[in-house]
Write a protein that holds these residues in place. Structure first.
Motif, PDB file in Angstrom:
ATOM      1  N   TYR A  13      33.769  31.651  33.876  1.00 30.55           N
ATOM      2  CA  TYR A  13      34.877  31.629  35.133  1.00 30.55           C
ATOM      3  C   TYR A  13      34.574  32.975  36.072  1.00 30.55           C
ATOM      4  O   TYR A  13      33.766  33.884  35.610  1.00 30.55           O
ATOM      5  CB  TYR A  13      36.184  31.588  34.677  1.00 30.55           C
ATOM      6  N   ALA A  14      35.072  32.911  36.937  1.00 22.49           N
ATOM      7  CA  ALA A  14      35.093  34.031  38.050  1.00 22.49           C
ATOM      8  C   ALA A  14      36.410  34.269  38.748  1.00 22.49           C
ATOM      9  O   ALA A  14      37.241  33.093  39.044  1.00 22.49           O
ATOM     10  CB  ALA A  14      33.970  33.650  39.244  1.00 22.49           C
ATOM     11  N   VAL A  15      36.848  35.397  38.708  1.00 24.07           N
ATOM     12  CA  VAL A  15      38.010  35.882  39.349  1.00 24.07           C
ATOM     13  C   VAL A  15      37.894  36.623  40.768  1.00 24.07           C
ATOM     14  O   VAL A  15      37.090  37.464  40.651  1.00 24.07           O
ATOM     15  CB  VAL A  15      38.981  36.581  38.397  1.00 24.07           C
ATOM     16  N   TYR A  16      38.159  35.959  41.709  1.00 27.13           N
ATOM     17  CA  TYR A  16      38.125  36.420  43.085  1.00 27.13           C
ATOM     18  C   TYR A  16      39.372  37.249  43.636  1.00 27.13           C
ATOM     19  O   TYR A  16      40.335  36.369  43.900  1.00 27.13           O
ATOM     20  CB  TYR A  16      37.683  35.401  44.048  1.00 27.13           C
ATOM     21  N   ALA A  17      39.404  38.663  43.830  1.00 26.54           N
ATOM     22  CA  ALA A  17      40.422  39.334  44.359  1.00 26.54           C
ATOM     23  C   ALA A  17      39.946  39.209  46.081  1.00 26.54           C
ATOM     24  O   ALA A  17      39.104  38.835  46.536  1.00 26.54           O
ATOM     25  CB  ALA A  17      40.447  40.749  44.292  1.00 26.54           C
ATOM     26  N   PRO A  18      41.037  39.125  46.824  1.00 20.15           N
ATOM     27  CA  PRO A  18      41.318  39.186  48.255  1.00 20.15           C
ATOM     28  C   PRO A  18      40.509  40.318  48.897  1.00 20.15           C
ATOM     29  O   PRO A  18      40.388  41.504  48.132  1.00 20.15           O
ATOM     30  CB  PRO A  18      42.693  39.350  48.875  1.00 20.15           C
ATOM     31  N   LEU A  54      45.458  30.594  42.182  1.00 19.94           N
ATOM     32  CA  LEU A  54      44.833  29.464  42.848  1.00 19.94           C
ATOM     33  C   LEU A  54      43.544  29.069  42.132  1.00 19.94           C
ATOM     34  O   LEU A  54      42.623  29.995  42.167  1.00 19.94           O
ATOM     35  CB  LEU A  54      44.310  29.842  44.275  1.00 19.94           C
ATOM     36  N   TYR A  55      43.795  28.076  41.314  1.00 22.42           N
ATOM     37  CA  TYR A  55      42.613  27.568  40.365  1.00 22.42           C
ATOM     38  C   TYR A  55      41.523  26.560  41.404  1.00 22.42           C
ATOM     39  O   TYR A  55      42.220  25.679  42.061  1.00 22.42           O
ATOM     40  CB  TYR A  55      43.151  26.826  39.466  1.00 22.42           C
ATOM     41  N   LEU A  56      40.241  27.188  41.477  1.00 25.98           N
ATOM     42  CA  LEU A  56      39.457  26.216  42.282  1.00 25.98           C
ATOM     43  C   LEU A  56      38.404  25.632  41.584  1.00 25.98           C
ATOM     44  O   LEU A  56      37.844  26.196  40.436  1.00 25.98           O
ATOM     45  CB  LEU A  56      38.811  27.188  43.308  1.00 25.98           C
ATOM     46  N   VAL A  90      41.765  33.991  43.282  1.00 24.95           N
ATOM     47  CA  VAL A  90      41.162  32.636  43.158  1.00 24.95           C
ATOM     48  C   VAL A  90      40.469  32.859  41.892  1.00 24.95           C
ATOM     49  O   VAL A  90      39.568  33.630  41.674  1.00 24.95           O
ATOM     50  CB  VAL A  90      40.312  32.463  44.305  1.00 24.95           C
ATOM     51  N   VAL A  91      40.695  31.524  40.879  1.00 22.89           N
ATOM     52  CA  VAL A  91      39.803  31.549  39.893  1.00 22.89           C
ATOM     53  C   VAL A  91      39.218  30.364  39.802  1.00 22.89           C
ATOM     54  O   VAL A  91      39.612  29.276  39.758  1.00 22.89           O
ATOM     55  CB  VAL A  91      40.977  31.490  38.676  1.00 22.89           C
ATOM     56  N   SER A  92      37.906  30.351  39.384  1.00 25.88           N
ATOM     57  CA  SER A  92      37.045  29.277  39.474  1.00 25.88           C
ATOM     58  C   SER A  92      36.540  29.098  38.087  1.00 25.88           C
ATOM     59  O   SER A  92      35.842  29.916  37.492  1.00 25.88           O
ATOM     60  CB  SER A  92      35.823  29.374  40.392  1.00 25.88           C
ATOM     61  N   ARG A 148      53.351  30.836  39.691  1.00 25.53           N
ATOM     62  CA  ARG A 148      52.969  29.993  40.474  1.00 25.53           C
ATOM     63  C   ARG A 148      51.511  29.778  40.259  1.00 25.53           C
ATOM     64  O   ARG A 148      50.630  30.736  40.339  1.00 25.53           O
ATOM     65  CB  ARG A 148      53.360  29.964  41.776  1.00 25.53           C
ATOM     66  N   ARG A 149      51.173  28.456  40.067  1.00 22.89           N
ATOM     67  CA  ARG A 149      49.502  27.971  40.011  1.00 22.89           C
ATOM     68  C   ARG A 149      49.450  27.016  40.971  1.00 22.89           C
ATOM     69  O   ARG A 149      50.124  26.007  41.358  1.00 22.89           O
ATOM     70  CB  ARG A 149      49.373  27.467  38.601  1.00 22.89           C
ATOM     71  N   LEU A 150      48.490  27.274  42.017  1.00 25.04           N
ATOM     72  CA  LEU A 150      48.088  26.449  42.865  1.00 25.04           C
ATOM     73  C   LEU A 150      46.680  25.735  42.428  1.00 25.04           C
ATOM     74  O   LEU A 150      45.983  26.397  41.586  1.00 25.04           O
ATOM     75  CB  LEU A 150      47.912  27.105  44.277  1.00 25.04           C
TER      76      LEU A 150
END
Length: 206
Positions: free
Chosen positions: A13-18, A30-32, A66-68, A109-111
């Motif tokens: 997994y990868a966690v993307y900060a703005p 946001l799960y991508l 964003v979590v991929s 919230r999860r998107l």
């Protein structure tokens, strides 16, 4: 965006900060879900990601992390039917998400956003675990009415009706046959059928 990489049981997994200058929405994740042939690095190189952050910058709204999550280049979130290539749906919801959120904190919230293969996977999650999601986006989802058991005649009729690219349809059909062993397995994991039977779902945008 800046990525923090990690590995869980059977997945990466990868966690993307703005990016700098854009506030982070600490209440939302946001799960991508990436397309076929891609991986967790997809978000960092996708042109849409730049437009996504620029829209947040222009509006002044904070952007969620964003979590991929990835199980490899090709994977489908299917129900378990006894074969080795099914059962990832339960593992994603019961293992991957808790594992990641134990490190991030549980969001309010999860998107959900999926592209192509990831669009199929996002549809499965939104329809099978609606209580987990506030909304879902399916971009060019790899959802089809052509079953894995289709014969050559059905394949040709589908291509003629939809004008889809034959090479792509044949590849996708061949891959589907490696995952769905029979028509019953296909039907259980058919997102079109599932949507028609679902009692509730989060808002889904296609």
């Amino acid at each position: 965006p800046t990525a923090t990489l990690g590995r869980g049981p059977g997945f990466t997994y990868a966690v993307y900060a703005p990016p700098e200058g854009i506030a982070e929405d600490e209440d939302t994740v946001l799960y991508l879900l990436h397309g076929g042939g891609e991986g967790t690095a997809f978000w960092g190189k996708w042109p849409v990601a730049r437009a996504y952050y620029e829209a947040h910058r222009a509006s002044g709204l904070p952007a969620p992390r964003v979590v991929s999550v990835s199980y490899g280049e090709y994977w489908l979130l299917t129900d378990h039917d006894g074969s080795g290539r099914t059962g990832l749906l339960d593992r994603f919801a019961a293992e991957a998400m808790p594992f990641v959120e134990s490190r991030l904190g549980t969001p309010r919230r999860r998107l959900l956003w999926g592209l192509s293969m990831g669009g199929y996977n996002a549809a499965r999650l939104a329809l099978k675990t609606p209580e987990l999601w506030s909304a879902a986006v399916l971009t060019c989802p790899a959802i089809t009415t052509l079953p894995s058991t289709a014969d050559a005649g059905q394949l040709t009729a589908y291509i003629e009706r939809t004008r889809a690219d034959r090479a792509k349809v044949e590849w996708m059909h061949g891959y589907a046959k490696t995952v769905f062993s029979d028509l019953a397995s296909w039907s259980r994991n058919d997102s079109v059928r599932l949507a028609s039977l679902a009692a509730a779902s989060p808002p889904i945008f296609v």
